[in-house]
Scaffold this motif. Structure first.
Motif, PDB file in Angstrom:
ATOM      1  N   VAL A   1      68.618 -67.395   3.338  1.00 33.77           N
ATOM      2  CA  VAL A   1      69.689 -66.153   2.964  1.00 33.77           C
ATOM      3  C   VAL A   1      70.926 -65.992   3.828  1.00 33.77           C
ATOM      4  O   VAL A   1      71.845 -65.917   3.376  1.00 33.77           O
ATOM      5  CB  VAL A   1      68.787 -64.901   2.754  1.00 33.77           C
ATOM      6  CG1 VAL A   1      69.759 -63.686   2.493  1.00 33.77           C
ATOM      7  CG2 VAL A   1      67.749 -64.830   1.698  1.00 33.77           C
ATOM      8  N   ASP A   2      70.552 -66.415   5.006  1.00 33.06           N
ATOM      9  CA  ASP A   2      71.673 -66.224   5.959  1.00 33.06           C
ATOM     10  C   ASP A   2      72.657 -67.553   5.824  1.00 33.06           C
ATOM     11  O   ASP A   2      73.994 -67.304   5.766  1.00 33.06           O
ATOM     12  CB  ASP A   2      71.109 -66.483   7.242  1.00 33.06           C
ATOM     13  CG  ASP A   2      70.562 -65.231   8.046  1.00 33.06           C
ATOM     14  OD1 ASP A   2      70.894 -64.273   7.458  1.00 33.06           O
ATOM     15  OD2 ASP A   2      69.546 -65.554   8.923  1.00 33.06           O
ATOM     16  N   ALA A   3      72.311 -68.595   5.513  1.00 31.69           N
ATOM     17  CA  ALA A   3      73.158 -69.807   4.962  1.00 31.69           C
ATOM     18  C   ALA A   3      73.745 -69.351   3.730  1.00 31.69           C
ATOM     19  O   ALA A   3      75.154 -69.427   3.805  1.00 31.69           O
ATOM     20  CB  ALA A   3      72.393 -71.169   4.739  1.00 31.69           C
ATOM     21  N   TYR A   4      73.423 -68.407   2.794  1.00 33.58           N
ATOM     22  CA  TYR A   4      74.075 -68.134   1.658  1.00 33.58           C
ATOM     23  C   TYR A   4      75.082 -67.061   2.140  1.00 33.58           C
ATOM     24  O   TYR A   4      76.399 -67.071   1.599  1.00 33.58           O
ATOM     25  CB  TYR A   4      73.084 -67.552   0.531  1.00 33.58           C
ATOM     26  CG  TYR A   4      73.880 -66.958  -0.554  1.00 33.58           C
ATOM     27  CD1 TYR A   4      74.507 -67.743  -1.535  1.00 33.58           C
ATOM     28  CD2 TYR A   4      73.851 -65.639  -1.092  1.00 33.58           C
ATOM     29  CE1 TYR A   4      75.186 -67.393  -2.436  1.00 33.58           C
ATOM     30  CE2 TYR A   4      74.720 -65.192  -1.903  1.00 33.58           C
ATOM     31  CZ  TYR A   4      75.359 -66.128  -2.574  1.00 33.58           C
ATOM     32  OH  TYR A   4      75.993 -65.500  -3.891  1.00 33.58           O
ATOM     33  N   PHE A   5      74.755 -66.220   2.717  1.00 37.14           N
ATOM     34  CA  PHE A   5      75.887 -65.401   3.360  1.00 37.14           C
ATOM     35  C   PHE A   5      77.091 -66.068   3.966  1.00 37.14           C
ATOM     36  O   PHE A   5      78.412 -65.543   3.546  1.00 37.14           O
ATOM     37  CB  PHE A   5      75.276 -64.234   4.440  1.00 37.14           C
ATOM     38  CG  PHE A   5      74.755 -63.226   3.794  1.00 37.14           C
ATOM     39  CD1 PHE A   5      75.404 -62.154   3.481  1.00 37.14           C
ATOM     40  CD2 PHE A   5      73.494 -62.989   3.902  1.00 37.14           C
ATOM     41  CE1 PHE A   5      75.033 -61.067   2.810  1.00 37.14           C
ATOM     42  CE2 PHE A   5      72.937 -61.604   3.291  1.00 37.14           C
ATOM     43  CZ  PHE A   5      73.780 -60.611   2.983  1.00 37.14           C
ATOM     44  N   LYS A   6      76.843 -67.208   4.516  1.00 39.76           N
ATOM     45  CA  LYS A   6      77.955 -67.856   5.211  1.00 39.76           C
ATOM     46  C   LYS A   6      78.629 -68.560   4.194  1.00 39.76           C
ATOM     47  O   LYS A   6      79.839 -68.977   4.603  1.00 39.76           O
ATOM     48  CB  LYS A   6      77.295 -69.028   6.176  1.00 39.76           C
ATOM     49  CG  LYS A   6      76.768 -68.376   7.405  1.00 39.76           C
ATOM     50  CD  LYS A   6      76.271 -69.288   8.380  1.00 39.76           C
ATOM     51  CE  LYS A   6      75.431 -68.725   9.644  1.00 39.76           C
ATOM     52  NZ  LYS A   6      74.409 -69.425  10.449  1.00 39.76           N
ATOM     53  N   THR A   7      78.360 -68.792   3.066  1.00 38.17           N
ATOM     54  CA  THR A   7      79.215 -69.418   1.844  1.00 38.17           C
ATOM     55  C   THR A   7      80.179 -68.210   1.279  1.00 38.17           C
ATOM     56  O   THR A   7      80.984 -68.694   0.401  1.00 38.17           O
ATOM     57  CB  THR A   7      78.399 -69.820   0.638  1.00 38.17           C
ATOM     58  OG1 THR A   7      77.634 -68.920  -0.086  1.00 38.17           O
ATOM     59  CG2 THR A   7      77.134 -70.731   1.328  1.00 38.17           C
ATOM     60  N   ILE A   8      80.047 -66.965   1.541  1.00 43.56           N
ATOM     61  CA  ILE A   8      80.960 -66.081   1.275  1.00 43.56           C
ATOM     62  C   ILE A   8      82.227 -66.062   1.815  1.00 43.56           C
ATOM     63  O   ILE A   8      81.999 -65.298   3.107  1.00 43.56           O
ATOM     64  CB  ILE A   8      80.117 -64.684   0.911  1.00 43.56           C
ATOM     65  CG1 ILE A   8      78.944 -64.749   0.235  1.00 43.56           C
ATOM     66  CG2 ILE A   8      81.006 -63.623   0.504  1.00 43.56           C
ATOM     67  CD1 ILE A   8      78.035 -63.617   0.289  1.00 43.56           C
TER      68      ILE A   8
END
Length: 142
Positions: A15-22
């Motif tokens: 989930v943290d990696a997904y946040f970094k894509t924003i």
């Protein structure tokens, strides 16, 4: 993948990696606010569902056709044009809350918001809470 299998399934992606894509800072901040709200309501840690949906909790469904599976109780995704929130209980009976909510669009179980700053967060919290309560009452949940 069989014809009856969901395309969007819970996985171990970060989930943290997904946040970094924003990349948009305002959108990322708004996603963090929705994450906090959904963690608070569900009392569940977020998990990735597919490549771009953050989900909380899980329920099991079975249709009359025999198809069955698991899906998230609620969740969200940052899309190009909107912040999409997944209100799995749908919107029936929530007209008053939707009226208070602010500018949005809905699909069957999707709430589309372009700017969380224009949304009544108390109304949003209530909508998510009532949807999750409905799902927990109606389905076997985790």
């Amino acid at each position: 993948m069989s014809r009856n299998q969901n395309k969007t399934v819970e996985n171990d992606a970060s989930v943290d990696a997904y946040f970094k894509t924003i990349k948009d800072a305002k959108r990322a901040e708004q996603c963090r606010a929705v994450d906090s709200l959904m963690r608070s309501v569900t009392r569940r840690a977020p998990k990735m569902w597919g490549a771009s949906i953050v989900g909380y909790g899980k329920y099991h469904y079975q249709y009359a056709s025999g198809r069955e599976g698991d899906f998230m109780l609620t969740g969200w995704s940052s899309r190009a044009r909107n912040l999409t929130l997944y209100i799995m209980g749908g919107f029936d009976g929530f007209d008053a809350l939707l009226e208070k909510l602010g500018p949005h669009r809905t699909g069957k179980s999707c709430l589309y918001v372009t700017d969380l700053d224009k949304i009544d967060l108390k109304a949003l919290r209530s909508l998510v809470r009532k949807s999750v309560a409905y799902m927990r009452k109606t389905y076997k949940t985790e």
